[in-house]
Scaffold this active site. Structure first.
Site, mmCIF file in Angstrom:
data_model
loop_
_atom_site.group_PDB
_atom_site.id
_atom_site.type_symbol
_atom_site.label_atom_id
_atom_site.label_comp_id
_atom_site.label_asym_id
_atom_site.label_seq_id
_atom_site.Cartn_x
_atom_site.Cartn_y
_atom_site.Cartn_z
ATOM 1 N N LYS A 86 0.855 -1.225 -0.052
ATOM 2 C CA LYS A 86 0.053 -0.066 0.091
ATOM 3 C C LYS A 86 0.876 1.252 0.039
ATOM 4 C CE LYS A 86 -3.278 -2.212 2.983
ATOM 5 N NZ LYS A 86 -3.721 -2.246 4.480
ATOM 6 N N ARG A 144 6.861 1.407 6.589
ATOM 7 C CA ARG A 144 6.389 0.646 7.820
ATOM 8 C C ARG A 144 7.467 -0.663 7.807
ATOM 9 N NH1 ARG A 144 1.372 -3.408 8.107
ATOM 10 N NH2 ARG A 144 1.840 -4.356 10.174
ATOM 11 N N HIS A 148 -7.265 -4.416 16.429
ATOM 12 C CA HIS A 148 -6.719 -4.456 15.076
ATOM 13 C C HIS A 148 -6.895 -5.748 14.412
ATOM 14 C CE1 HIS A 148 -3.869 -2.769 11.669
ATOM 15 N NE2 HIS A 148 -4.120 -4.105 11.280
ATOM 16 N N ARG A 173 -2.603 -17.687 10.583
ATOM 17 C CA ARG A 173 -1.572 -17.930 11.887
ATOM 18 C C ARG A 173 -2.319 -18.350 12.957
ATOM 19 N NH1 ARG A 173 1.076 -11.995 11.665
ATOM 20 N NH2 ARG A 173 0.232 -11.652 9.703
ATOM 21 N N ASP A 185 -9.535 -15.784 4.351
ATOM 22 C CA ASP A 185 -10.106 -14.556 4.144
ATOM 23 C C ASP A 185 -11.667 -14.377 4.900
ATOM 24 O OD1 ASP A 185 -9.893 -12.096 2.074
ATOM 25 O OD2 ASP A 185 -11.869 -12.641 2.664
ATOM 26 N N ARG A 223 -14.093 -12.527 4.436
ATOM 27 C CA ARG A 223 -15.261 -12.342 3.477
ATOM 28 C C ARG A 223 -15.776 -13.789 3.166
ATOM 29 N NH1 ARG A 223 -13.409 -7.520 0.038
ATOM 30 N NH2 ARG A 223 -11.338 -8.478 0.804
ATOM 31 N N GLY A 251 -9.343 -4.260 8.077
ATOM 32 C CA GLY A 251 -10.205 -4.919 7.498
ATOM 33 C C GLY A 251 -11.491 -5.541 7.912
ATOM 34 N N GLY A 295 -12.225 -5.539 11.444
ATOM 35 C CA GLY A 295 -12.760 -4.573 12.429
ATOM 36 C C GLY A 295 -13.768 -3.621 11.933
ATOM 37 N N GLU A 342 -2.068 3.789 8.580
ATOM 38 C CA GLU A 342 -0.621 3.319 8.981
ATOM 39 C C GLU A 342 0.159 4.476 8.179
ATOM 40 O OE1 GLU A 342 -1.622 -0.343 8.467
ATOM 41 O OE2 GLU A 342 -0.772 -1.102 10.268
HETATM 42 P P1 ADP Z 1 -3.935 -6.791 6.208
HETATM 43 O O1 ADP Z 1 -3.561 -7.139 7.522
HETATM 44 O O2 ADP Z 1 -3.507 -7.462 5.109
HETATM 45 O O3 ADP Z 1 -3.850 -5.113 5.734
HETATM 46 P P2 ADP Z 1 -6.783 -5.900 6.052
HETATM 47 O O4 ADP Z 1 -6.725 -5.105 7.176
HETATM 48 O O5 ADP Z 1 -7.050 -5.405 4.655
HETATM 49 O O6 ADP Z 1 -5.563 -6.985 5.878
HETATM 50 O O7 ADP Z 1 -7.796 -7.003 6.467
HETATM 51 C C1 ADP Z 1 -8.247 -7.994 5.593
HETATM 52 C C2 ADP Z 1 -9.405 -8.981 6.225
HETATM 53 O O8 ADP Z 1 -10.502 -8.330 6.357
HETATM 54 C C3 ADP Z 1 -9.574 -10.244 5.343
HETATM 55 O O9 ADP Z 1 -9.883 -11.417 6.236
HETATM 56 C C4 ADP Z 1 -10.815 -9.663 4.686
HETATM 57 O O10 ADP Z 1 -11.718 -10.777 4.507
HETATM 58 C C5 ADP Z 1 -11.411 -8.767 5.587
HETATM 59 N N1 ADP Z 1 -12.456 -8.065 5.258
HETATM 60 C C6 ADP Z 1 -12.630 -6.923 4.106
HETATM 61 N N2 ADP Z 1 -13.695 -6.589 3.819
HETATM 62 C C7 ADP Z 1 -14.547 -7.094 4.705
HETATM 63 C C8 ADP Z 1 -16.055 -7.021 4.682
HETATM 64 N N3 ADP Z 1 -16.764 -6.351 4.135
HETATM 65 N N4 ADP Z 1 -16.560 -8.020 5.476
HETATM 66 C C9 ADP Z 1 -15.932 -8.899 6.166
HETATM 67 N N5 ADP Z 1 -14.562 -8.895 6.233
HETATM 68 C C10 ADP Z 1 -13.859 -8.017 5.509
#
Ligand code: ADP
Length: 392
Positions: free
Chosen positions: A17, A92, A207, A240, A282, A284, A327, A329, A378
């Site tokens: 990012k 970062r 987080h 993990r 994931d 979602r 994501g 949260g 971040e």
């Molecule tokens: P990273 O730690 O790689 O920065 P993110 O903060 O982008 O990750 O979070 C990724 C997680 O957030 C994944 O498990 C993804 O499925 C989940 N996520 C993203 N959008 C949604 C949503 N609308 N509903 C549920 N979970 C989601």
């Protein structure tokens, strides 16, 4: 006078990012663009202006090395800033060990010293350093700054960060460090921006992204966190395992004859939501699944998050505010609900509609604990620190 810009990079497992800021005044950094360099099977560069307008969506050659994709991103940034001057690239960096407790200018010696911390974060540290090295090779004159995820947790008391191992190991760096510090620093700053009183409350920040941890904030400072020596500790994560009986690891190594490298892969890449569901890491995908194993994985995620939150509330001697970020949260109402239901005894009461619509405050007015959703950023913390290091 020529305007100056700062590029902030946040390297993850399969994407980087980035955010570009202009130095607007003595205090302010103004967001110009935000983007992602996707380094998966079809490398793609995407960027949007601060107002959400798409500036770039470009597929990159899949057969070229990663550094070439980073070079393309840098070229795009240079063309975007035009006549303005790129002051530095800030990064970062996941692990700063005991040595790096402040952001630093990344000289070759410092880069080597950070590299020597790789055994403490074997998968994450090389990802942090890859864009640093690529940029150093492509633009050796561009100053670079490293901002450490561990640094925010230096306020944690020795009692809390100590393992009950033979004493000599602590001096050799075997202690709890904590991660996601740039995200927690951003949230602490936002809370004090919302209200100085809010910033004094005993707060847990959750987080919850692919990597996940909790941080106990008191007076805006970290006093406990769920990740420890490595980014494996604490909560169940995408792939993990989170906290685990160390006897399990001995059993794998000594009884099952599993090689250390294979065990590392199991713990970092095959466990967590992915391991328990057998479907995906994931959230979602799991939320959309009817498979009972997906629901078991989500239930374990929420159970363990609530259990760890109760432990952090104990460190603080109470809980007045709970913040969800990253994501999961920020976007999963059902996971927030599942965690908060288990914290009812601590005085957490959610407002269903507010939670479902991801409102700023998602708790009821009678809830003893104010529950908030705050989008983390971040990159803005990296940019701010980088500016300070560059004394601009
Ligand atoms: P990273 O730690 O790689 O920065 P993110 O903060 O982008 O990750 O979070 C990724 C997680 O957030 C994944 O498990 C993804 O499925 C989940 N996520 C993203 N959008 C949604 C949503 N609308 N509903 C549920 N979970 C989601």
């Amino acid at each position: 006078m020529t305007r100056r810009s700062i590029l902030a990079l946040n390297a993850g497992s399969s994407s980087i990012k980035f955010a570009l800021y202009d130095i607007a005044s003595s205090q302010d950094l103004q967001l110009v663009s935000r983007g992602t360099l996707d380094l998966g099977d079809t490398p793609t560069l995407r960027a949007k202006a601060a107002n959400g307008t798409v500036q770039c969506e470009r597929q990159l050659a899949a057969d070229k090395p990663r550094d070439a994709a980073i070079g393309e991103m840098l070229n795009w940034v240079q063309s975007e800033i035009g006549e303005r001057n790129l002051l530095c690239a800030g990064h970062r960096v996941v692990h700063g060990g005991s040595e790096f407790i402040e952001p630093v200018r990344l000289t070759p010696d410092i880069i080597d010293a950070i590299d020597r911390l790789t055994p403490l974060a074997p998968l994450h540290q090389p990802r942090s350093l890859a864009p640093v090295r690529a940029i150093a090779a492509l633009q050796p004159d561009l100053p670079q700054v490293g901002c450490f995820d561990t640094a925010f947790h230096q306020t944690i008391d020795p009692l809390v960060r100590r393992f009950a191992l033979p004493r000599q190991y602590e001096g050799q760096g075997l202690r709890r460090y904590g991660f996601h510090g740039l995200s927690y620093e951003y949230i602490a700053g936002r809370l004090s921006g919302i209200s100085p009183t809010l910033a004094t409350k005993r707060t847990i920040v959750a987080h919850l992204g692919n990597g996940a941890s909790l941080c106990a904030l008191q007076q805006g400072k970290s006093i406990d966190t769920t990740m420890g020596f490595s980014a494996l500790d604490g909560l169940v994560m995408g792939t993990r395992c989170g906290a685990i009986d160390p006897g399990v690891l001995l059993y794998f190594l000594l009884e099952r004859g599993i090689a250390a490298e294979e065990l590392q892969t199991i713990l970092y890449e095959k466990s967590g939501l992915l391991g328990v569901s057998g479907i995906s890491g994931d959230m979602r995908t799991l939320e959309a699944s009817n498979d009972p194993r997906a629901h078991e994985a989500m239930a374990l995620f929420a159970f363990r998050a609530a259990r760890e939150a109760a432990a952090l509330a104990n460190t603080m001697g109470g809980l007045e505010c709970l913040v969800f970020t990253a994501g999961i949260g920020e976007r999963s109402a059902s996971i927030r609900n599942a965690i908060c239901e288990k914290l009812t005894w601590l005085g957490v009461v959610l407002e269903e509609h507010a939670n479902d619509t991801h409102a700023e405050i998602i708790s009821r007015s009678e809830s003893k604990v104010e529950v908030r959703v705050i989008a983390t950023d971040e990159e803005s913390v990296v940019a701010r620190h980088s500016r300070k290091v560059m004394q601009a």
